[in-house]
Write a protein that holds these residues in place. Structure first.
Motif, PDB file in Angstrom:
ATOM      1  N   LEU A   1      14.897  45.463  42.066  1.00  0.00           N
ATOM      2  CA  LEU A   1      16.186  46.080  42.331  1.00  0.00           C
ATOM      3  C   LEU A   1      16.959  45.333  43.416  1.00  0.00           C
ATOM      4  O   LEU A   1      18.180  45.171  43.316  1.00  0.00           O
ATOM      5  N   ARG A   2      16.279  44.887  44.444  1.00  0.00           N
ATOM      6  CA  ARG A   2      16.963  44.165  45.526  1.00  0.00           C
ATOM      7  C   ARG A   2      17.688  42.924  45.022  1.00  0.00           C
ATOM      8  O   ARG A   2      18.648  42.464  45.645  1.00  0.00           O
TER       9      ARG A   2
ATOM     10  N   THR B   1      19.308  42.680  42.129  1.00  0.00           N
ATOM     11  CA  THR B   1      20.415  42.988  41.221  1.00  0.00           C
ATOM     12  C   THR B   1      21.499  43.838  41.864  1.00  0.00           C
ATOM     13  O   THR B   1      22.357  44.383  41.163  1.00  0.00           O
ATOM     14  N   LEU B   2      21.513  43.953  43.175  1.00  0.00           N
ATOM     15  CA  LEU B   2      22.459  44.833  43.853  1.00  0.00           C
ATOM     16  C   LEU B   2      23.850  44.233  43.941  1.00  0.00           C
ATOM     17  O   LEU B   2      24.020  43.037  44.185  1.00  0.00           O
TER      18      LEU B   2
ATOM     19  N   TYR C   1      22.120  52.605  45.432  1.00  0.00           N
ATOM     20  CA  TYR C   1      21.072  52.226  46.394  1.00  0.00           C
ATOM     21  C   TYR C   1      21.675  52.313  47.788  1.00  0.00           C
ATOM     22  O   TYR C   1      22.740  51.744  48.061  1.00  0.00           O
TER      23      TYR C   1
ATOM     24  N   THR D   1      20.875  51.859  51.952  1.00  0.00           N
ATOM     25  CA  THR D   1      19.975  51.355  52.981  1.00  0.00           C
ATOM     26  C   THR D   1      20.640  51.509  54.338  1.00  0.00           C
ATOM     27  O   THR D   1      21.871  51.401  54.464  1.00  0.00           O
TER      28      THR D   1
ATOM     29  N   GLU E   1      15.285  52.725  52.777  1.00  0.00           N
ATOM     30  CA  GLU E   1      15.848  52.341  51.483  1.00  0.00           C
ATOM     31  C   GLU E   1      15.650  53.511  50.529  1.00  0.00           C
ATOM     32  O   GLU E   1      14.524  53.986  50.351  1.00  0.00           O
TER      33      GLU E   1
ATOM     34  N   ALA F   1      16.921  54.806  46.609  1.00  0.00           N
ATOM     35  CA  ALA F   1      17.597  54.381  45.387  1.00  0.00           C
ATOM     36  C   ALA F   1      17.437  55.409  44.287  1.00  0.00           C
ATOM     37  O   ALA F   1      16.373  56.032  44.143  1.00  0.00           O
TER      38      ALA F   1
ATOM     39  N   VAL G   1      18.203  54.617  40.619  1.00  0.00           N
ATOM     40  CA  VAL G   1      18.611  53.550  39.705  1.00  0.00           C
ATOM     41  C   VAL G   1      17.729  53.592  38.466  1.00  0.00           C
ATOM     42  O   VAL G   1      16.501  53.746  38.575  1.00  0.00           O
TER      43      VAL G   1
ATOM     44  N   SER H   1      25.190  50.245  47.738  1.00  0.00           N
ATOM     45  CA  SER H   1      25.298  49.267  46.664  1.00  0.00           C
ATOM     46  C   SER H   1      25.073  49.959  45.332  1.00  0.00           C
ATOM     47  O   SER H   1      24.583  51.094  45.273  1.00  0.00           O
ATOM     48  N   ARG H   2      25.434  49.277  44.262  1.00  0.00           N
ATOM     49  CA  ARG H   2      25.171  49.776  42.914  1.00  0.00           C
ATOM     50  C   ARG H   2      24.333  48.750  42.165  1.00  0.00           C
ATOM     51  O   ARG H   2      24.289  47.568  42.525  1.00  0.00           O
ATOM     52  N   ASP H   3      23.699  49.208  41.111  1.00  0.00           N
ATOM     53  CA  ASP H   3      22.949  48.321  40.247  1.00  0.00           C
ATOM     54  C   ASP H   3      23.903  47.694  39.226  1.00  0.00           C
ATOM     55  O   ASP H   3      25.038  48.147  39.043  1.00  0.00           O
TER      56      ASP H   3
END
Length: 514
Positions: free
Chosen positions: A199-200, A202-203, A300, A302, A371, A373, A375, A426-428
């Motif tokens: 996931l980190r 593709t943010l 997501y 953080t 963190e 998320a 997603v 953030s978004r995916d």
């Protein structure tokens, strides 16, 4: 014990520590030295030739650098682009070179991804795209894996593209039937999900508290509870002691049951109205019809959390975050106090607990990296880089989710005073289908040795969705990128009263790839 080295003897001198030569041994006293002096120039040429030879061998057999000319993998990778600072919030706005049309018009009007301020990059200098180091042997040892970047020779039969090295993200494996629904990828009708490390990678950034717009800061984006999002701008807006120096200060230290909470709303600073988070990519320039872009759903969060003070008995104080994907709301709750007595919980609104773990707590006086998320319908909670509660998977919704303008439903402190710094939302990646004929919208069946690949910048990517045969053959793979080794930025230096602008290494984006 350190041995003292024996002094070296000069040519022609006798080493007094050696045994005397036998009478039948030849006398070498007057022979010239065996090693002749070599000129520094010749030695340098030998070393350089060896280095070049070694480089060519390594490049051919193991590692090869590749340049990234386009922005199909933005924001993870940047192609040829320009960037500049937003005049309102100070965030860096990076926009790629247009694939067609006028560059002047393309850069004349761009939009800040953070505060949505309009600015111009016509005066900015162009920067070269990122450069990658690619491991060419990794797929001789193992098969390509889902969600990792891959470099391959393009299988598109168009003469302008066939055989060119492309870099994309691998999402479909051999033998699978791939479809895209509501922005997510399904393999054999099963939603495929990411772990935290994947996931980190593709943010896409949506909001960063560190870059506050002038003159009012982020007070319009936060509501203090109790509050009503239907109230006009300014009513119950976070201000004063709630936002201090770019941090949220939640003071609930009046008693064990005291609560201090805020909620985020994606407030447009110009129209003064909340709006859904859209999946537009600032790298592509100004959106023609942004209101027609699909709504984002996978978020997501953080931040750095510091507990300044806690009251009440152990286990009473807690910190809470709440996220929504438009269909469901999930909460992460962390105990405050001694680690051994602490507990972390994941809760689905209206359905109950999703999981918990003991021995997890926010320690007063310490700073923790959180963190959280929601997603791919998967809930993930990590503290200081480690997942602390087992991943919780919710069932796919089965229908398009409504737009979400309040993705962060709540951040709260109970029985403690908490400072929340470096908060980022953030978004995916939300994979879009632009044509009913695209693979992904209709099932794409992969062969035994074929893979389905997509670009992160889904609105500007030629990939498996659009090729006549969507699968990339296994023998077309070149390797796996493992390092962005040459991301660039503009640097300025004054010499003799004149400013010189040049490209230099951007250390903030130099990183290993998962």
């Amino acid at each position: 014990m350190i041995d003292t080295p024996t002094p070296a003897t000069k040519p022609g001198e006798l080493d007094e520590t050696a045994t005397a030569p036998e009478h039948n041994e030849p006398n070498t006293e007057h022979l010239p030295p065996l090693i002749k002096n070599v000129s520094p120039f010749r030695a340098g040429l030998v070393v350089m030739a060896g280095f070049v030879g070694l480089f060519l061998v390594v490049r051919t057999a193991a590692i090869e650098p590749f340049g990234v000319p386009t922005g199909s993998m933005s924001p993870a990778l940047s192609g040829h682009h320009r960037d500049g600072f937003c005049p309102r919030c100070g965030a860096t706005v990076r926009v790629g070179r247009p694939s067609s049309g006028s560059e002047t018009e393309h850069f004349l009007k761009v939009l800040c991804w953070n505060c949505e301020q309009t600015l111009s990059l016509t005066a900015a200098r162009e920067l070269s795209g990122d450069r990658l180091l690619v491991d060419k042997n990794v797929y001789d040892l193992r098969a390509p894996r889902r969600w990792e970047m891959v470099v391959f020779r393009c299988p598109n039969p168009k003469p302008s593209e066939f055989g060119k090295p492309y870099v994309k993200r691998l999402v479909g494996l051999p033998g699978e039937v791939i479809t895209v629904r509501d922005g997510d990828v399904y393999a054999n009708d099963v939603l495929v999900r990411k772990d935290l490390a994947e996931l980190r990678e593709t943010l896409v950034p949506v909001f960063d508290m560190n870059f506050a717009p002038k003159p009012d800061g982020w007070s319009a984006r936060w509501l203090v509870e109790p509050g009503d999002p239907r109230l006009p701008h300014g009513a119950n807006a976070a201000s004063g002691p709630v936002i201090e120096g770019g941090a949220l200060v939640l003071d609930a230290s009046d008693g064990p049951q005291a609560v201090a909470a805020v909620r985020y709303r994606h407030w447009n600073l110009d129209t003064r109205d909340p709006e859904p988070v859209r999946v537009w990519n600032a790298y592509n320039g100004y959106p023609i019809r942004r209101d027609r872009e699909p709504a984002a759903h996978d978020f997501y969060l953080t931040c750095e959390v510091e507990v300044v003070a806690a009251v009440g008995a152990p286990g009473e104080a807690a910190f809470e975050c709440r996220l929504s994907d438009g269909a469901d709301v999930v909460t992460a709750e962390l105990g405050v106090g001694a680690r051994g007595a602490g507990q972390a919980r994941l809760i689905q609104e209206g359905s109950g607990g999703l999981g918990s773990a003991g021995g997890v707590a926010l320690t007063p006086g310490s700073k923790h990296r959180l963190e959280f998320a929601f997603v791919d319908r998967r809930v993930t909670l990590a503290l200081d880089g480690r997942v602390v509660v087992p991943l919780a998977d919710l069932a796919p919704v089965g229908k398009p989710r409504p737009p979400e303008s309040r993705p962060v439903r709540r951040i709260a402190a109970r029985g403690c005073k908490v400072i929340v710094r470096d908060l980022k939302l953030s978004r995916d990646i939300h994979y879009t289908i632009t044509d009913e004929r695209d693979h992904g919208n209709r099932p794409a069946r992969l062969g035994r040795h074929e893979y389905f690949v997509l670009g992160d910048n889904t609105q500007s990517s030629e990939d498996s969705r659009k090729w006549p045969n969507p699968g990339v053959p296994e023998d077309a793979f070149i390797g796996k990128p493992f390092l962005i080794h040459q991301p660039l930025r503009l640097s300025r230096v004054s010499v003799g009263g004149r400013e010189h602008v040049f490209q230099s290494l951007d250390w903030s984006r130099l990183r290993w790839l998962h």
